[in-house]
Design an enzyme around this catalytic site. Sequence first.
Site, PDB file in Angstrom:
ATOM      1  N   HIS A   1      -8.046   1.310   1.846  1.00 35.38           N
ATOM      2  CA  HIS A   1      -8.227   0.983   3.044  1.00 35.38           C
ATOM      3  C   HIS A   1      -8.446   2.231   3.596  1.00 35.38           C
ATOM      4  CE1 HIS A   1      -5.027  -0.989   6.505  1.00 35.38           C
ATOM      5  NE2 HIS A   1      -6.593  -0.896   7.150  1.00 35.38           N
TER       6      HIS A   1
ATOM      7  N   GLU B   1       0.942  -1.485  -0.117  1.00 36.23           N
ATOM      8  CA  GLU B   1      -0.234  -0.377  -0.610  1.00 36.23           C
ATOM      9  C   GLU B   1       1.028   1.084  -0.034  1.00 36.23           C
ATOM     10  OE1 GLU B   1      -2.318   0.014   3.056  1.00 36.23           O
ATOM     11  OE2 GLU B   1      -3.789  -1.929   2.419  1.00 36.23           O
TER      12      GLU B   1
END
Length: 324
Positions: free
Chosen positions: A278, A260
């Site tokens: 997220h 990420e």
Amino acid sequence: MNKMKVLIADKLSEEGMELIKREFEVEVKTGLSEDELVNIIKDYDALIVRSATKVTRRIIENSRLKVIGRAGVGVDNIDVEAATERGILVVNAPCSNTIAACELTLGLMFSLVRNIPQANQSIKEGKWEKNKFLGTELYRKTLGVIGLGRIGREVAIRAKGLGMNVIGYDPYISKTTAAQYKIRMTNFEELLKTSDIITIHTPLTRDTYHLIGYKEFEMMKKGVYIINCARGGIIDEKALYDNLISQKVAGCALDVFEKEPPENNPLLQLPNVIATPHIGASTKEAQKMVSIEIAEEVINALKGEPVRSCVNALTNTFQKEYTI
């Protein structure tokens, strides 16, 4: 006497910071690299992070920390073993984002089976493709919930209200507990074989890393839907990609990724993938609650008072000092 010092290394809502400031000296320094943290961490008694900052063994071994607070649930960005070895308490905020993550899961489930993001994009492009977006109803479908902690149970409760058949797998939850929520417990293989939709709500550990890979996809129904709002790495992304291409998996929704941000991730190029950055805990209510919850835990730890959410088992003198 000097006040103890708390370093907040990731963004935290003001409500929590105000609580800590009443008791201790607080400094906010976000976006620090590992080297930068190593250089300054010896000046602090407590460290509070979210998911962005990685609290490595090197940082921990150069510290005088008494407590590390994770403003959220997962602690996979903290070397808990290294902290435990040095007698450092690791606490988290397991309750505050439960509803936010649950509701995002449900939103993604509806979006998947009714093609909502794709239909929205189509009409904004000036098209009227009414026949293209044939969906599937959730009513009477079987939802397999992997992980029946707080979030998994809340998802199950709401899914039952939608008229879904809910089954669950969690090696740490008893059938008696599951029965209280009207969830039929099953083994992992049966869940994979019988679920129309699978949603994941487990932490990322050595045991759950790539919990779902090629072998597990092979067991699933053709046309299954997958949702992961838990942690990247629980699903083998290469296996997921291949099964989306073959249409064994009809679609998936991902709020989390192994890396990420997910730069150049081929999953994001597929039309049957819905992705969010997220945002499972990203509601105003959850942000306020997580800030207050972790502030209270860190304050109690530094004052030697009982804490509610210790995630590491400490021993000897330190264990006597805190209620775990």
